[in-house]
Structures are given as structure tokens and as C-alpha cells.
Motif scaffolding. Structure first.
Motif, PDB file in Angstrom:
ATOM      1  N   VAL A  10       0.860  -1.183   0.000  1.00 18.08           N
ATOM      2  CA  VAL A  10       0.000   0.000   0.000  1.00 18.08           C
ATOM      3  C   VAL A  10       0.893   1.229   0.000  1.00 18.08           C
ATOM      4  CG1 VAL A  10      -1.761   1.303   1.253  1.00 18.08           C
ATOM      5  CG2 VAL A  10      -1.854  -1.203   1.213  1.00 18.08           C
ATOM      6  N   VAL A  11       0.698   2.121  -0.963  1.00 16.42           N
ATOM      7  CA  VAL A  11       1.522   3.312  -1.091  1.00 16.42           C
ATOM      8  C   VAL A  11       0.790   4.488  -0.459  1.00 16.42           C
ATOM      9  CG1 VAL A  11       2.696   4.874  -2.685  1.00 16.42           C
ATOM     10  CG2 VAL A  11       2.551   2.423  -3.203  1.00 16.42           C
ATOM     11  N   GLY A  12       1.347   5.041   0.599  1.00 18.32           N
ATOM     12  CA  GLY A  12       0.778   6.203   1.263  1.00 18.32           C
ATOM     13  C   GLY A  12       0.070   5.844   2.550  1.00 18.32           C
ATOM     14  N   ALA A  13       0.486   6.480   3.653  1.00 25.29           N
ATOM     15  CA  ALA A  13      -0.097   6.201   4.962  1.00 25.29           C
ATOM     16  C   ALA A  13      -1.038   7.322   5.398  1.00 25.29           C
ATOM     17  CB  ALA A  13       1.001   5.990   6.008  1.00 25.29           C
ATOM     18  N   GLY A  14      -1.795   7.859   4.424  1.00 24.05           N
ATOM     19  CA  GLY A  14      -2.880   8.757   4.784  1.00 24.05           C
ATOM     20  C   GLY A  14      -4.061   7.957   5.303  1.00 24.05           C
ATOM     21  N   HIS A  23      -8.111  -3.184   6.201  1.00 29.48           N
ATOM     22  CA  HIS A  23      -9.033  -4.112   5.554  1.00 29.48           C
ATOM     23  C   HIS A  23      -8.285  -5.297   4.936  1.00 29.48           C
ATOM     24  CE1 HIS A  23     -12.940  -2.218   6.011  1.00 29.48           C
ATOM     25  NE2 HIS A  23     -12.407  -1.039   5.721  1.00 29.48           N
ATOM     26  N   LEU A  24      -7.120  -5.041   4.358  1.00 28.75           N
ATOM     27  CA  LEU A  24      -6.328  -6.129   3.782  1.00 28.75           C
ATOM     28  C   LEU A  24      -5.828  -7.078   4.865  1.00 28.75           C
ATOM     29  CD1 LEU A  24      -4.324  -4.061   1.153  1.00 28.75           C
ATOM     30  CD2 LEU A  24      -5.856  -5.973   0.629  1.00 28.75           C
ATOM     31  N   VAL A  31       0.794  -7.204   4.547  1.00 28.42           N
ATOM     32  CA  VAL A  31       0.761  -5.849   4.012  1.00 28.42           C
ATOM     33  C   VAL A  31       2.069  -5.123   4.314  1.00 28.42           C
ATOM     34  CG1 VAL A  31      -0.409  -3.612   4.088  1.00 28.42           C
ATOM     35  CG2 VAL A  31      -1.748  -5.720   4.296  1.00 28.42           C
ATOM     36  N   THR A  32       2.611  -4.474   3.297  1.00 33.29           N
ATOM     37  CA  THR A  32       3.715  -3.531   3.467  1.00 33.29           C
ATOM     38  C   THR A  32       3.185  -2.144   3.139  1.00 33.29           C
ATOM     39  OG1 THR A  32       5.393  -5.170   2.878  1.00 33.29           O
ATOM     40  CG2 THR A  32       6.011  -2.841   2.697  1.00 33.29           C
ATOM     41  N   LEU A  33       3.309  -1.227   4.097  1.00 37.62           N
ATOM     42  CA  LEU A  33       2.811   0.136   3.936  1.00 37.62           C
ATOM     43  C   LEU A  33       4.002   1.075   3.803  1.00 37.62           C
ATOM     44  CD1 LEU A  33       0.318   2.052   4.036  1.00 37.62           C
ATOM     45  CD2 LEU A  33       0.624   2.137   6.508  1.00 37.62           C
ATOM     46  N   VAL A  34       4.062   1.817   2.709  1.00 36.40           N
ATOM     47  CA  VAL A  34       5.191   2.724   2.474  1.00 36.40           C
ATOM     48  C   VAL A  34       4.685   4.161   2.504  1.00 36.40           C
ATOM     49  CG1 VAL A  34       6.553   1.044   1.182  1.00 36.40           C
ATOM     50  CG2 VAL A  34       4.940   2.496  -0.042  1.00 36.40           C
ATOM     51  N   GLU A  35       5.505   5.042   3.088  1.00 37.21           N
ATOM     52  CA  GLU A  35       5.119   6.440   3.265  1.00 37.21           C
ATOM     53  C   GLU A  35       6.360   7.309   3.138  1.00 37.21           C
ATOM     54  OE1 GLU A  35       3.857   9.996   3.764  1.00 37.21           O
ATOM     55  OE2 GLU A  35       2.349   8.393   3.706  1.00 37.21           O
ATOM     56  N   ARG A  36       6.280   8.404   2.369  1.00 40.35           N
ATOM     57  CA  ARG A  36       7.434   9.271   2.143  1.00 40.35           C
ATOM     58  C   ARG A  36       7.750  10.159   3.339  1.00 40.35           C
ATOM     59  NH1 ARG A  36       5.082  13.706  -2.229  1.00 40.35           N
ATOM     60  NH2 ARG A  36       3.384  14.517  -0.918  1.00 40.35           N
ATOM     61  N   ASP A  37       6.723  10.487   4.157  1.00 41.10           N
ATOM     62  CA  ASP A  37       6.946  11.347   5.316  1.00 41.10           C
ATOM     63  C   ASP A  37       7.449  10.536   6.502  1.00 41.10           C
ATOM     64  OD1 ASP A  37       6.175  13.636   3.962  1.00 41.10           O
ATOM     65  OD2 ASP A  37       4.057  13.369   4.492  1.00 41.10           O
TER      66      ASP A  37
END
Length: 249
Positions: A10-14, A23-24, A31-37
């Protein structure tokens, strides 16, 4: 999708990315969650200035049951994680002529406020508008807003005809004008299309579903600000600094 889907990125942790990840996970995916901030939140961020904490985007919450569904997917609860306060009134609308209107989500209270503000004829128009907003929401939510589409042919449903019959494909300001003649009131129930970047004169009347969320379904303030939703658990548990509340209007 063809191929394996047991591991999803998932791209983006908004708020949307976090809800998607929950949900996933609830569906048994890795799930791998990636966030630039540096942390989660996206537009629902937070800044600190002069000893105060301020939301950088949304500052109030509508339709909290959608967030609760994401928490419930992993056996948790929004209300266990975040303390919500229902806002009465939801907000106050101020106008250039110096008048002001408290916007309530309770129908009887709002009708009385409209009567005080613009007279009995506008109060009667508000009653009809509220009923129309409720019907519009029912037609859109179950079939279009809360539905995944794999093909445009899935849009061909009786609810599409119902939406058309409700005037959902006309212009927003014109449709609101069928119920209210006071220009100030018309703006109160049509400016919400600006959230989606569309002026009321150009927006489809279907965008009035946002006014339903704002003026009928209820508005809540999370203790600690909107960033309390995506903030990591230790951040939620500490004593927050003073918070500046109030959605920018």
C-alpha cells in the motif's frame, strides 16, 4: 487480478491508505505500507507552533462509522482508540452582511434556526431539502460510493435511474435553489462541492451528498485533533498540547 495476492504493498499512509491496509490485514493478507513522510497521516497531519498543535488538513470528522469499519476489520474499534465529541452546532456560517447561521445536524433544531434566520418559507424549504438529501444519500451510498467496480457496466443499475430521477445529474446550485431562495442558505448547502475542487455552479447535484454528511449525518471532533486517527498509539496516549480546532471554511 491474476497471480498471487497474499502480499500487498500500500503506497501512502494517509487515512485512505491506512484504512486499506487494515481491511487487507483483516482479509488475511500480508501488508507492506510505504510512506514518504516521517510518520502516518498524509493530509491529516499536525504542526506545532507556539505551544499549540494544529491540524494541517481536515479538522473535524464526518461518517465515523467508515473509520470504525476499518478498525473492526482487525478486531479493534475506533471508539476504543479515539475519543469523539459530537459537535452541536456543527459549525457557524458567517456572511458579508454581518449575519450568521448556526448549522445543526438535528432536523428540528436546524429548521428553527433557518426560520429565525430567513423566515418560515425558507424553513419549509429546508424540510424538503433535508428529505431530498437523505434520498440522494441512500441512492448513492449503497450502489456507488460504498462499492468496488471492476467494470463500467456495473454502473448500470436501477439506482442509476433513481439518482437521475432525483436530479443528481443536474447542476448543484440550481437543484439547491429549488428548495431555498435565500442566497446565503443556498451557499450553506452547496459550498461542500469545493472540497472536491468543483464550484457549485459547475458541480453535479450528486455532490450534494457531501452536504448530507456535513449537515445531516453529524460532525465529530476527535480529542487531540484529526491527527489522532492516524497517529501511532504512544502519541494518542500522551497528554496533548492545546489544540486549535475548527474546520477551515
Amino acid at each position: 487480478m491474476p497471480g498471487r495476492t497474499d502480499h500487498v504493498v500500500v503506497v501512502g499512509a494517509g487515512l485512505s491508505g491506512l484504512a486499506c491496509a487494515l481491511h487487507l490485514l483483516g482479509a488475511g493478507r500480508r501488508v507492506t505500507l510505504v510512506e514518504r513522510d516521517a510518520g502516518p497521516g498524509g493530509r491529516a497531519g499536525r504542526v506545532r507552533r507556539g505551544g499549540y498543535e494544529m491540524d494541517t488538513g481536515p479538522t473535524v470528522l464526518t461518517m465515523p462509522h467508515l473509520a470504525d469499519e476499518a478498525f473492526a476489520a482487525v478486531g479493534d474499534s475506533l471508539h476504543r482508540r479515539v475519543e469523539l465529541t459530537a459537535l452541536h452546532p456543527a459549525y457557524r456560517a458567517g456572511f458579508a452582511d454581518g449575519s450568521s447561521l448556526d448549522v445543526h445536524t438535528d432536523g428540528q433544531t436546524m429548521e428553527a434556526e433557518v426560520r429565525r434566520f430567513a423566515g418560515p418559507a425558507e424553513a419549509a424549504g429546508y424540510r424538503e431539502l433535508r428529505r431530498w438529501l437523505e434520498r440522494l444519500y441512500r441512492a448513492q451510498m449503497r450502489r456507488f460510493i460504498d462499492t468496488n467496480f471492476d467494470s463500467p457496466f456495473q454502473l448500470l443499475h436501477p439506482d442509476l435511474a433513481r439518482l437521475a430521477a432525483l436530479g443528481g445529474f443536474g447542476r448543484l446550485d440550481g437543484r439547491i435553489g429549488r428548495f431555498l431562495s435565500d442566497d446565503r442558505l443556498r451557499r450553506v448547502f452547496s459550498f461542500q462541492s469545493l472540497y472536491a475542487g468543483v464550484a457549485p455552479a459547475r458541480a453535479l447535484a450528486a455532490y450534494a451528498v457531501i452536504a448530507y454528511m456535513d449537515t445531516v449525518a453529524g460532525v465529530w471532533f476527535p480529542k487531540g485533533g484529526m491527527h489522532a486517527l492516524p497517529a501511532p498509539w504512544p502519541t494518542r496516549r500522551r497528554t496533548p498540547a492545546p489544540t486549535c480546532a475548527g474546520r477551515p471554511r
